[in-house]
Design a protein around this motif. Structure first.
Motif, short mmCIF file in Angstrom:
data_model
loop_
_atom_site.label_atom_id
_atom_site.label_comp_id
_atom_site.label_asym_id
_atom_site.label_seq_id
_atom_site.Cartn_x
_atom_site.Cartn_y
_atom_site.Cartn_z
N MET A 196 0.85 -1.21 0.00
CA MET A 196 0.00 0.00 0.00
C MET A 196 0.88 1.25 0.00
O MET A 196 0.88 2.03 0.97
N PRO A 197 1.62 1.46 -1.09
CA PRO A 197 2.60 2.55 -1.11
C PRO A 197 1.98 3.94 -0.99
O PRO A 197 2.65 4.88 -0.56
N ASP A 198 0.70 4.06 -1.35
CA ASP A 198 0.07 5.38 -1.31
C ASP A 198 -0.66 5.66 0.00
O ASP A 198 -1.21 6.73 0.19
N TYR A 199 -0.66 4.67 0.88
CA TYR A 199 -1.37 4.87 2.14
C TYR A 199 -0.69 5.94 2.98
O TYR A 199 0.53 5.98 3.10
N ARG A 200 -1.50 6.84 3.54
CA ARG A 200 -0.97 7.83 4.47
C ARG A 200 -1.78 7.77 5.76
O ARG A 200 -2.98 7.54 5.74
N GLU A 201 -1.08 8.00 6.87
CA GLU A 201 -1.73 7.97 8.17
C GLU A 201 -2.72 9.14 8.33
O GLU A 201 -2.49 10.22 7.80
N LYS A 202 -3.79 8.89 9.09
CA LYS A 202 -4.76 9.95 9.39
C LYS A 202 -4.31 10.72 10.63
O LYS A 202 -3.78 10.12 11.57
N ILE A 203 -4.58 12.01 10.64
CA ILE A 203 -4.09 12.84 11.75
C ILE A 203 -4.68 12.41 13.10
O ILE A 203 -4.00 12.43 14.11
N TRP A 204 -5.98 12.01 13.10
CA TRP A 204 -6.62 11.70 14.39
C TRP A 204 -6.10 10.39 14.99
O TRP A 204 -6.31 10.13 16.16
N ASP A 205 -5.43 9.59 14.19
CA ASP A 205 -4.85 8.35 14.73
C ASP A 205 -3.54 8.59 15.48
O ASP A 205 -2.98 7.65 16.06
N HIS A 206 -3.02 9.80 15.42
CA HIS A 206 -1.70 10.05 16.02
C HIS A 206 -1.58 11.32 16.84
O HIS A 206 -0.79 11.36 17.79
N ALA A 207 -2.31 12.40 16.46
CA ALA A 207 -2.02 13.73 17.02
C ALA A 207 -1.96 13.75 18.56
O ALA A 207 -0.99 14.24 19.13
N ALA A 208 -3.00 13.23 19.20
CA ALA A 208 -3.03 13.30 20.68
C ALA A 208 -1.86 12.52 21.28
O ALA A 208 -1.16 13.01 22.17
N LYS A 221 -6.29 16.24 6.51
CA LYS A 221 -6.69 15.07 7.30
C LYS A 221 -5.65 13.95 7.33
O LYS A 221 -5.77 13.02 8.10
N LYS A 222 -4.68 14.01 6.43
CA LYS A 222 -3.68 12.94 6.39
C LYS A 222 -2.28 13.49 6.55
O LYS A 222 -2.02 14.66 6.27
N LEU A 223 -1.39 12.61 6.96
CA LEU A 223 0.03 12.98 7.05
C LEU A 223 0.65 12.73 5.68
O LEU A 223 1.38 11.77 5.45
N LEU A 224 0.34 13.65 4.75
CA LEU A 224 0.71 13.45 3.34
C LEU A 224 2.22 13.44 3.13
O LEU A 224 2.71 12.81 2.19
N ASN A 225 2.95 14.14 4.00
CA ASN A 225 4.39 14.25 3.81
C ASN A 225 5.21 13.22 4.58
O ASN A 225 6.42 13.34 4.68
N ASN A 226 4.52 12.24 5.15
CA ASN A 226 5.22 11.26 5.97
C ASN A 226 4.82 9.83 5.62
O ASN A 226 3.68 9.60 5.20
N LYS A 227 5.75 8.94 5.83
CA LYS A 227 5.43 7.51 5.69
C LYS A 227 5.73 6.81 7.00
O LYS A 227 6.85 6.90 7.53
N GLY A 228 4.72 6.13 7.54
CA GLY A 228 4.89 5.41 8.79
C GLY A 228 5.13 6.34 9.97
O GLY A 228 5.21 7.56 9.81
N VAL A 229 5.22 5.74 11.14
CA VAL A 229 5.49 6.51 12.35
C VAL A 229 6.42 5.69 13.25
O VAL A 229 6.22 4.49 13.43
N ILE A 230 7.43 6.38 13.80
CA ILE A 230 8.32 5.76 14.78
C ILE A 230 8.25 6.59 16.05
O ILE A 230 8.40 7.80 16.01
N GLY A 231 8.01 5.93 17.17
CA GLY A 231 8.04 6.62 18.46
C GLY A 231 9.00 5.91 19.38
O GLY A 231 9.00 4.68 19.44
#
Ligand SMILES: [Mg+2]
Length: 314
Positions: free
Chosen positions: A252-264, A290-300
């Motif tokens: 799913m190379p075009d998938y981008r994370e949604k902001i509400w899944d991460h912001a808080a 609504k999406k993190l268009l400039n990012n792929k994945g998330v690392i915390g």
């Protein structure tokens, strides 16, 4: 910021209590085996309705970008669902419920709320972890985050945990009555010490084979902490794990994370001293709608392990 924080805490607490009640009453072994998703549907809508009505009541000009809309709820076959929502909300009429849910159809502007009324639907249906996640975003930056985690123990009384952070002021965990609270920080474990990864209970979301490779590259590791949803951020921020990975899926190379899944979760981890980036090390860019268009994945991470994780991803 206090007026925003107070309203956000009130809204997330009210929604969390309703979700807890719905989970307690409707999620049974029975509903899970029948693959009945209606308990989470009812809770999702009720949660969004209550958060939106509280926020809109106090700040009518600030848009709310929520995950849900009332579209399917208006259809006749969902009358029973609407009735159920009504039974949990009390004296609301159906139009009020629909209108409140649709207050969450706002657009991202210079100042807006973003809401996931229930993050972690699988956890919710399992009777397990889920979160109500609300953040305030100003000019593309998260300035406030609140996570309601009704099944995450605050203390031995099993009373659930409410976490919040505002920009520059650290992160706090408290119980839902807010009678007890504590400042929270990420763990201070270093790469030469053992690491605890956060993993999902269910394997639906993440790319598990890449994830396994990265996890296996760490020889000194303890058992992963397995929880669904943004409760992972809550665990990381409280120092009970060191690394959270949400890797892009190769199919799913075009998938981008949604902001509400991460912001808080992101601001709560950062204000607790942790680091968040995408898989290439770039900060998450919340200025793209609504999406993190400039990012792929998330690392915390707790900060200490960040470079090592990024190195392994490469
Ligand atoms: Mg959701």
């Amino acid at each position: 910021m206090d007026k925003y924080l107070n309203a956000a805490l009130k809204a997330v607490t009210a929604a969390s209590m309703i979700c807890r009640e719905i989970q307690g009453q409707l999620v049974s072994e029975d509903s899970i085996t029948k693959k009945d998703k209606s308990p989470v549907t009812i809770a999702d809508y009720a949660s969004q309705a209550i958060v939106c009505s509280i926020l809109n009541g106090e700040f009518p000009s600030i848009p709310i970008v929520g995950e849900e809309d009332s579209g399917s709820l208006k259809q006749d076959e969902n009358k029973a669902v609407l009735e159920k929502i009504k039974s949990f909300l009390g004296d609301w009429n159906p139009d009020q419920i629909i209108d409140a849910i649709d207050l969450g159809n706002g657009e991202a502007t210079d100042l807006f709320w973003t809401l996931d009324p229930i993050d972690g639907t699988k956890g919710f249906l399992r009777g397990d972890q889920y979160a109500v996640a609300l953040a305030l975003i100003e000019k593309g930056e998260i300035v406030l985050g609140v996570l309601g985690c009704p099944n995450l123990d605050y203390d031995e009384e099993n009373n659930g945990t409410l976490l919040y952070a505002t920009k520059g002021n650290g992160s706090v965990a408290c119980n839902f009555s807010m009678k007890s609270s504590r400042d929270i920080t990420v763990s201070n474990r270093k790469p030469e010490e053992s690491v605890r990864f956060l993993e999902s209970v269910e394997s639906g979301h993440a790319n598990h084979s890449d994830q396994a490779k990265i996890i296996n590259a760490f020889s000194e590791r303890k058992d992963s902490v397995r929880v669904d949803s943004q409760v992972k951020y809550a665990v990381l921020a409280q120092g009970n794990a060191e690394v959270y990975l949400r890797l892009p899926k190769p199919d799913m190379p075009d998938y981008r994370e949604k902001i509400w899944d991460h912001a808080a979760g992101v601001i709560i981890v950062e204000e607790a001293g942790g680091l968040i980036s995408d898989v290439s090390g770039k900060p998450l860019d919340f200025s793209q709608g609504k999406k993190l268009l400039n990012n792929k994945g998330v690392i915390g991470t707790n900060g200490q392990f960040h470079d090592m994780v990024l190195e392994n991803i490469k």
